[in-house]
Design a protein around this motif. Structure first.
Motif, mmCIF file in Angstrom:
data_model
loop_
_atom_site.group_PDB
_atom_site.id
_atom_site.type_symbol
_atom_site.label_atom_id
_atom_site.label_comp_id
_atom_site.label_asym_id
_atom_site.label_seq_id
_atom_site.Cartn_x
_atom_site.Cartn_y
_atom_site.Cartn_z
ATOM 1 N N ILE A 1 -5.905 -1.962 -5.094
ATOM 2 C CA ILE A 1 -4.413 -1.123 -6.393
ATOM 3 C C ILE A 1 -4.433 -1.633 -7.689
ATOM 4 C CG2 ILE A 1 -1.381 -1.516 -6.101
ATOM 5 C CD1 ILE A 1 -1.688 -1.678 -3.182
ATOM 6 N N THR A 2 -4.745 -3.116 -7.547
ATOM 7 C CA THR A 2 -5.227 -3.524 -9.511
ATOM 8 C C THR A 2 -5.954 -2.786 -9.985
ATOM 9 O OG1 THR A 2 -4.362 -5.445 -7.985
ATOM 10 C CG2 THR A 2 -5.455 -5.568 -10.179
ATOM 11 N N THR B 1 -7.306 -5.632 -0.527
ATOM 12 C CA THR B 1 -6.315 -5.006 -0.742
ATOM 13 C C THR B 1 -5.213 -4.962 -2.223
ATOM 14 O OG1 THR B 1 -5.397 -4.515 1.287
ATOM 15 C CG2 THR B 1 -3.965 -3.003 -0.145
ATOM 16 N N VAL C 1 1.219 -1.348 -0.094
ATOM 17 C CA VAL C 1 0.010 0.440 0.343
ATOM 18 C C VAL C 1 1.097 1.337 -0.348
ATOM 19 C CG1 VAL C 1 -2.252 0.956 1.493
ATOM 20 C CG2 VAL C 1 -1.721 -1.283 1.052
ATOM 21 N N VAL D 1 1.438 -4.533 -6.682
ATOM 22 C CA VAL D 1 0.469 -5.214 -7.151
ATOM 23 C C VAL D 1 1.497 -6.374 -7.202
ATOM 24 C CG1 VAL D 1 -0.718 -5.931 -9.773
ATOM 25 C CG2 VAL D 1 -1.017 -3.711 -7.966
ATOM 26 N N ALA E 1 2.218 2.006 -3.565
ATOM 27 C CA ALA E 1 1.744 1.832 -4.728
ATOM 28 C C ALA E 1 1.173 3.373 -4.142
ATOM 29 C CB ALA E 1 0.458 1.355 -4.636
ATOM 30 N N ARG E 2 1.093 3.848 -2.817
ATOM 31 C CA ARG E 2 0.944 5.812 -2.531
ATOM 32 C C ARG E 2 1.840 6.095 -3.099
ATOM 33 N NH1 ARG E 2 -3.278 5.713 2.064
ATOM 34 N NH2 ARG E 2 -3.896 3.829 1.402
ATOM 35 N N PRO F 1 2.546 1.788 -8.157
ATOM 36 C CA PRO F 1 1.960 0.622 -7.763
ATOM 37 C C PRO F 1 1.959 -0.456 -8.661
ATOM 38 C CG PRO F 1 1.095 2.181 -9.472
ATOM 39 C CD PRO F 1 2.004 3.038 -8.770
#
Length: 532
Positions: A469-470, A465, A426, A438, A429-430, A434
């Motif tokens: 993200i995906t 989660t 997480v 994944v 990704a932020r 991302p």
């Protein structure tokens, strides 16, 4: 206690004249007046560092580990050396650069015996797995990292020493010796050496069987089962069988506290496998056995709160965890209190009560630090990382979770490894990556499916989660993940994740999913599920 070999000191008496103890609380044992204790914890830390190193230690290395923030680290080292000499006298002579140790005649040092694989003299073999510098660790992060690794290695060496020097045709252990083994095993587990600790607890079970005492056998089985399912494998059949046997024996022998312990841990196992009805049934039975004992009632309330979080009854979960916190505090059980506060933080995060969750996490972090509870740190750091993510502090969260992931791998705890992997995904990704998040999270989920020893809620938490993200990268892959999440949620009874799966499908454009998500959310008491 286990039979141990002894040596005669130079004066002809039994045992050495001086024994330096660094396993457990550090001290010097003599036949006469004991020497004065050093001031502070760093003298013991310095002695442990020198005695457990494979060779001379440069003074610069000591300064890095013990005095990283000192204005004059050389002066600090000189003063600490004077305190070591004050405590041990001529028993251990330290000098030079690099620093070297010379152990005096008629002196034995427990860690030196341990590292040499030598049967102890003047100290009991059953204490070979006690934590190095127990309750005497200096508050220095650099040294703490060294100490954790050294404790793990010494615990393994201690277990080997016990096996090697155990007399084959020994008489059965006494009841008190079995109970001491249980205590030591739990100490070793708390220091982060889970498999070594459960090995000691398994030894306690074997000795209890040899003793033929069903009371102490029930106790040993219950503690072994609890330790194994929490620190090694949540769904291990052997550990569950040990808990069931403990319950049968405790019920027959009238041991209400042991029965309550065994039943609540069987409730934990049922929760970990997604068998919610069995979990509640076992916890109701544990409640009956707990009676008015606050420590046992706290444990039952904690596991019930844990079981309820993802089932659509999260408000009830928070009430149970509130009770667990209060009962643990009343019983003066700081570890139980800390664990219950941390679990309440998780329930509040699930409900979107971020401010209250942050307060719980701060309290749990402070308590765990005071208790030096190594094996609990990754879990609390996972919760801390989640709080930081919700506050928009992704870079700080990544740093916290990366450290937690490293410790989880050292502890070899599959649940903590999975949860730290999820939090790191997480955060990354932020922070703008991302695709890599994944890939890492998808691989971790695949590993989880093959690993039956991870609590099922953790798998669903990770899949939830992964869907999120995906979604911005590959709609078809995200829909596939949402379908898997929904199927697994139905199978395990963790209904909240079925709602979350429907919400993912709705965001991905499924025309029927929004209504499905609302219908599924209505029976739940979690306000976070009803928000748009």
């Amino acid at each position: 206690m286990e039979p141990i070999e002894t040596e005669r000191g130079d004066d002809g008496g039994e045992g050495p004249a001086v024994v330096v103890r660094l396993l457990g609380p550090p001290r010097v044992e003599t036949r006469g007046t004991p020497p004065p204790a050093p001031r502070g914890r760093k003298p013991w830390a310095l002695l442990a560092l020198l005695l457990t190193s494979t060779g001379p230690v440069p003074r610069g290395r000591v300064q890095e580990l013990l005095f990283p923030d000192a204005e004059d680290p050389q002066a600090a080292l000189r003063w600490t050396l004077s305190q070591v000499r004050r405590a041990v006298g001529d028993a251990v002579r330290i000098a030079g650069d690099p620093l070297t140790c010379e152990i005096g005649e008629g002196v034995r040092v427990d860690v030196v015996d341990l590292l040499a694989g030598r049967a102890p003299a003047g100290w009991p073999l059953t204490e070979a797995t006690l934590p190095l510098l127990e309750c005497a660790e200096p508050d220095v992060p650099e040294f703490a990292a060294w100490l954790h690794g050294r404790r793990h290695a010494l615990a393994q060496a201690g277990a080997r020493l016990q096996r090697r020097h155990r007399t084959r045709n020994h008489s059965p252990a006494s009841r008190s010796a079995v109970r001491e083994l249980v205590r030591i095993g739990e100490h070793v587990m708390d220091s982060g050496a889970a498999r070594d600790g459960t090995g000691i607890l398994a030894g306690a079970v074997r000795r209890a069987r040899e003793l033929g005492d069903d009371v102490v056998l029930a106790e040993a089985l219950a503690h072994y089962g609890r330790g194994y399912v929490h620190a090694v494998a949540s769904t291990d059949p052997g550990a569950a069988a040990a808990l069931r046997e403990a319950d049968r024996l405790a019920t027959r022998e009238g041991l209400a506290e042991v029965a309550a312990l065994a039943r609540r841990e069987l409730g934990f196992v049922a929760t970990a496998t997604g068998d919610f009805p069995t979990a509640l049934r076992m916890l109701e039975s544990a409640d009956a056995a707990a009676g008015e004992r606050p420590e046992q009632r706290a444990g039952v309330a904690h596991v019930r709160g844990f079981a309820l979080i993802d089932t659509g009854l999260s408000e009830w979960a928070v009430r149970e965890l509130d009770a667990a916190v209060g009962l643990a505090e009343a019983a003066d059980r700081p570890r139980a209190f800390t664990a219950a506060v941390a679990m309440r933080a998780r329930a509040r995060l699930q409900r979107g009560e971020d401010e209250a969750a942050a307060a719980d996490v701060a309290e749990a972090r402070g308590m765990a630090a005071d208790l030096r509870w190594t094996s609990m740190r990754p879990w609390i750091d996972v919760l801390h990382g989640e709080v930081l993510l919700r506050e928009g502090r992704a870079a700080e969260a990544e740093a916290v979770l990366a450290d937690a992931h490293t410790l989880a791998e050292v502890l070899d705890d599959a649940c903590w490894i999975a949860l730290t992997s999820r939090g790191l995904a997480v955060a990354r990704a932020r922070l703008g990556n991302p695709a890599a998040a994944v890939t890492a999270l998808d691989g971790a989920c695949a590993t989880l499916v093959a690993d039956a020893d991870v609590c099922c809620w953790i798998e669903l938490h990770m899949r939830d989660t992964l869907c999120g993200i995906t979604a911005d990268l590959d709609r078809d892959a995200a829909l596939s993940q949402a379908s898997t999440l929904a199927r697994r949620a139905e199978h395990t009874g963790l209904a909240e994740y079925a709602v979350r799966a429907a919400r993912h499908r709705a965001r991905l454009g499924d025309p029927d999913a929004a209504a499905d998500a609302r219908a599924r959310a209505l029976p739940h008491d979690n306000p976070a599920l009803l928000r748009a």
